[in-house]
Design a protein around this motif. Structure first.
Motif, PDB file in Angstrom:
ATOM      1  N   VAL A  39       0.849  -1.201   0.000  1.00 61.47           N
ATOM      2  CA  VAL A  39       0.000   0.000   0.000  1.00 61.47           C
ATOM      3  C   VAL A  39       0.880   1.245   0.000  1.00 61.47           C
ATOM      4  O   VAL A  39       0.622   2.215  -0.707  1.00 61.47           O
ATOM      5  CB  VAL A  39      -0.954  -0.013   1.213  1.00 61.47           C
ATOM      6  CG1 VAL A  39      -1.708   1.304   1.343  1.00 61.47           C
ATOM      7  CG2 VAL A  39      -1.931  -1.175   1.092  1.00 61.47           C
ATOM      8  N   CYS A  40       1.945   1.213   0.772  1.00 61.73           N
ATOM      9  CA  CYS A  40       2.875   2.355   0.802  1.00 61.73           C
ATOM     10  C   CYS A  40       3.550   2.554  -0.556  1.00 61.73           C
ATOM     11  O   CYS A  40       3.721   3.678  -1.019  1.00 61.73           O
ATOM     12  CB  CYS A  40       3.949   2.149   1.866  1.00 61.73           C
ATOM     13  SG  CYS A  40       3.332   2.255   3.545  1.00 61.73           S
ATOM     14  N   CYS A  43       1.287   4.418  -2.714  1.00 61.49           N
ATOM     15  CA  CYS A  43       0.774   5.681  -2.154  1.00 61.49           C
ATOM     16  C   CYS A  43       1.547   6.838  -2.803  1.00 61.49           C
ATOM     17  O   CYS A  43       2.767   6.939  -2.652  1.00 61.49           O
ATOM     18  CB  CYS A  43       0.974   5.682  -0.635  1.00 61.49           C
ATOM     19  SG  CYS A  43       0.581   7.232   0.190  1.00 61.49           S
ATOM     20  N   LYS A  46       2.598  10.027  -0.058  1.00 60.85           N
ATOM     21  CA  LYS A  46       3.430   9.623   1.087  1.00 60.85           C
ATOM     22  C   LYS A  46       3.569  10.751   2.130  1.00 60.85           C
ATOM     23  O   LYS A  46       4.677  11.182   2.473  1.00 60.85           O
ATOM     24  CB  LYS A  46       4.817   9.169   0.621  1.00 60.85           C
ATOM     25  CG  LYS A  46       4.774   7.858  -0.181  1.00 60.85           C
ATOM     26  CD  LYS A  46       6.141   7.430  -0.604  1.00 60.85           C
ATOM     27  CE  LYS A  46       6.159   6.063  -1.265  1.00 60.85           C
ATOM     28  NZ  LYS A  46       5.247   5.883  -2.410  1.00 60.85           N
ATOM     29  N   PRO A  47       2.446  11.248   2.651  1.00 58.97           N
ATOM     30  CA  PRO A  47       2.511  12.378   3.593  1.00 58.97           C
ATOM     31  C   PRO A  47       3.290  12.070   4.866  1.00 58.97           C
ATOM     32  O   PRO A  47       3.832  12.975   5.501  1.00 58.97           O
ATOM     33  CB  PRO A  47       1.039  12.678   3.889  1.00 58.97           C
ATOM     34  CG  PRO A  47       0.307  11.412   3.576  1.00 58.97           C
ATOM     35  CD  PRO A  47       1.047  10.792   2.431  1.00 58.97           C
ATOM     36  N   CYS A  48       3.349  10.810   5.249  1.00 59.93           N
ATOM     37  CA  CYS A  48       4.085  10.451   6.475  1.00 59.93           C
ATOM     38  C   CYS A  48       5.549  10.877   6.386  1.00 59.93           C
ATOM     39  O   CYS A  48       6.175  11.166   7.409  1.00 59.93           O
ATOM     40  CB  CYS A  48       3.975   8.945   6.721  1.00 59.93           C
ATOM     41  SG  CYS A  48       4.486   7.950   5.299  1.00 59.93           S
ATOM     42  N   TRP A  57      10.141   8.698   9.075  1.00 57.96           N
ATOM     43  CA  TRP A  57       9.661   8.086   7.839  1.00 57.96           C
ATOM     44  C   TRP A  57      10.456   8.630   6.650  1.00 57.96           C
ATOM     45  O   TRP A  57      10.629   9.824   6.507  1.00 57.96           O
ATOM     46  CB  TRP A  57       8.188   8.424   7.619  1.00 57.96           C
ATOM     47  CG  TRP A  57       7.267   7.940   8.690  1.00 57.96           C
ATOM     48  CD1 TRP A  57       7.108   8.477   9.932  1.00 57.96           C
ATOM     49  CD2 TRP A  57       6.388   6.821   8.623  1.00 57.96           C
ATOM     50  NE1 TRP A  57       6.180   7.758  10.638  1.00 57.96           N
ATOM     51  CE2 TRP A  57       5.713   6.734   9.861  1.00 57.96           C
ATOM     52  CE3 TRP A  57       6.088   5.873   7.633  1.00 57.96           C
ATOM     53  CZ2 TRP A  57       4.764   5.752  10.133  1.00 57.96           C
ATOM     54  CZ3 TRP A  57       5.139   4.899   7.913  1.00 57.96           C
ATOM     55  CH2 TRP A  57       4.492   4.846   9.148  1.00 57.96           C
ATOM     56  N   ILE A  65       8.556   2.523   1.745  1.00 54.20           N
ATOM     57  CA  ILE A  65       8.730   3.305   2.968  1.00 54.20           C
ATOM     58  C   ILE A  65       9.771   2.667   3.882  1.00 54.20           C
ATOM     59  O   ILE A  65       9.775   1.457   4.094  1.00 54.20           O
ATOM     60  CB  ILE A  65       7.375   3.415   3.709  1.00 54.20           C
ATOM     61  CG1 ILE A  65       6.466   4.412   3.012  1.00 54.20           C
ATOM     62  CG2 ILE A  65       7.559   3.808   5.167  1.00 54.20           C
ATOM     63  CD1 ILE A  65       6.969   5.852   3.036  1.00 54.20           C
ATOM     64  N   CYS A  82      -2.228   9.370   7.341  1.00 51.49           N
ATOM     65  CA  CYS A  82      -2.316   8.234   6.422  1.00 51.49           C
ATOM     66  C   CYS A  82      -3.779   7.945   6.100  1.00 51.49           C
ATOM     67  O   CYS A  82      -4.491   7.317   6.885  1.00 51.49           O
ATOM     68  CB  CYS A  82      -1.650   6.997   7.033  1.00 51.49           C
ATOM     69  SG  CYS A  82      -1.768   5.565   5.915  1.00 51.49           S
ATOM     70  N   GLU A  84      -4.898   5.890   4.114  1.00 52.57           N
ATOM     71  CA  GLU A  84      -5.106   4.460   3.849  1.00 52.57           C
ATOM     72  C   GLU A  84      -5.299   3.651   5.133  1.00 52.57           C
ATOM     73  O   GLU A  84      -5.554   2.446   5.070  1.00 52.57           O
ATOM     74  CB  GLU A  84      -3.892   3.892   3.089  1.00 52.57           C
ATOM     75  CG  GLU A  84      -3.555   4.615   1.801  1.00 52.57           C
ATOM     76  CD  GLU A  84      -4.643   4.436   0.751  1.00 52.57           C
ATOM     77  OE1 GLU A  84      -5.381   3.439   0.831  1.00 52.57           O
ATOM     78  OE2 GLU A  84      -4.760   5.306  -0.130  1.00 52.57           O
ATOM     79  N   ASN A  86      -2.977   2.757   7.068  1.00 48.42           N
ATOM     80  CA  ASN A  86      -1.923   1.748   6.933  1.00 48.42           C
ATOM     81  C   ASN A  86      -0.870   1.826   8.039  1.00 48.42           C
ATOM     82  O   ASN A  86       0.167   1.178   7.953  1.00 48.42           O
ATOM     83  CB  ASN A  86      -1.242   1.911   5.561  1.00 48.42           C
ATOM     84  CG  ASN A  86      -0.557   0.646   5.121  1.00 48.42           C
ATOM     85  OD1 ASN A  86      -0.941  -0.454   5.504  1.00 48.42           O
ATOM     86  ND2 ASN A  86       0.484   0.801   4.315  1.00 48.42           N
ATOM     87  N   VAL A  87      -1.134   2.647   9.053  1.00 44.56           N
ATOM     88  CA  VAL A  87      -0.174   2.787  10.152  1.00 44.56           C
ATOM     89  C   VAL A  87      -0.713   2.072  11.388  1.00 44.56           C
ATOM     90  O   VAL A  87      -1.766   2.438  11.918  1.00 44.56           O
ATOM     91  CB  VAL A  87       0.097   4.272  10.478  1.00 44.56           C
ATOM     92  CG1 VAL A  87       1.053   4.404  11.654  1.00 44.56           C
ATOM     93  CG2 VAL A  87       0.645   4.988   9.244  1.00 44.56           C
TER      94      VAL A  87
HETATM   95  S1  SF4 Z   1       2.094   4.933   5.773  1.00 41.99           S
HETATM   96 FE1  SF4 Z   1       0.248   5.683   4.790  1.00 41.99          FE
HETATM   97  S2  SF4 Z   1       0.755   7.781   4.106  1.00 41.99           S
HETATM   98 FE2  SF4 Z   1       2.685   6.722   4.514  1.00 41.99          FE
HETATM   99  S3  SF4 Z   1       3.285   5.906   2.500  1.00 41.99           S
HETATM  100 FE3  SF4 Z   1       2.167   4.278   3.610  1.00 41.99          FE
HETATM  101  S4  SF4 Z   1       0.070   4.472   2.880  1.00 41.99           S
HETATM  102 FE4  SF4 Z   1       1.107   6.406   2.372  1.00 41.99          FE
END
Ligand code: SF4
Ligand code: SF4
Length: 103
Positions: A39-40, A43, A46-48, A57, A65, A82, A84, A86-87
């Motif tokens: 998923v990363c 993405c 990639k705001p993280c 990050w 990531i 995030c 998604e 996904n964290v």
């Molecule tokens: S943690 Fe979330 S925001 Fe960061 S790259 Fe992965 S999916 Fe994107």
């Protein structure tokens, strides 16, 4: 009517502030994880990688990531940005993580 008073934000050196923290690493038990690396990888924004004040990050050489939670400030920003979901975010175990009382 009186003119508004001049207001200037104080200048802050973030690196200096971070240097005053201490961190106890829970070796092999990171308190934050990525749920699905795929998923990363897909993405786009990639705001993280730009929102974490501790720089935990980053984007790896394959476009995925790289997450290093040593020095994490436990602010929760990465989880919020995030879209998604996904964290996988948890506080560190007792006795580990950030100590703020040195600055
Ligand atoms: S943690 Fe979330 S925001 Fe960061 S790259 Fe992965 S999916 Fe994107
Ligand atoms: S909780 Fe805050 S300091 Fe820790 S990794 Fe997430 S954004 Fe960075």
């Amino acid at each position: 009517m009186n003119a508004p008073a001049e207001f200037a934000l104080p200048k802050v050196n973030v690196e200096e502030k971070l240097f005053q923290d201490r961190y106890r690493v829970d070796v092999g038990k990171p308190h934050i994880k990525v749920r699905d690396a795929g998923v990363c990888a897909s993405c786009a924004a990639k705001p993280c990688t730009v929102c974490c004040p501790a720089g935990c990050w980053s984007i790896d050489e394959d476009g995925g990531i790289d997450l290093m939670v040593d020095g994490c400030l436990e602010c929760g920003t990465c989880r919020l940005v995030c879209d998604e979901g996904n964290v996988d975010w948890n506080y560190p175990r007792g006795g580990f993580g950030i100590l703020f009382k040195f600055g």
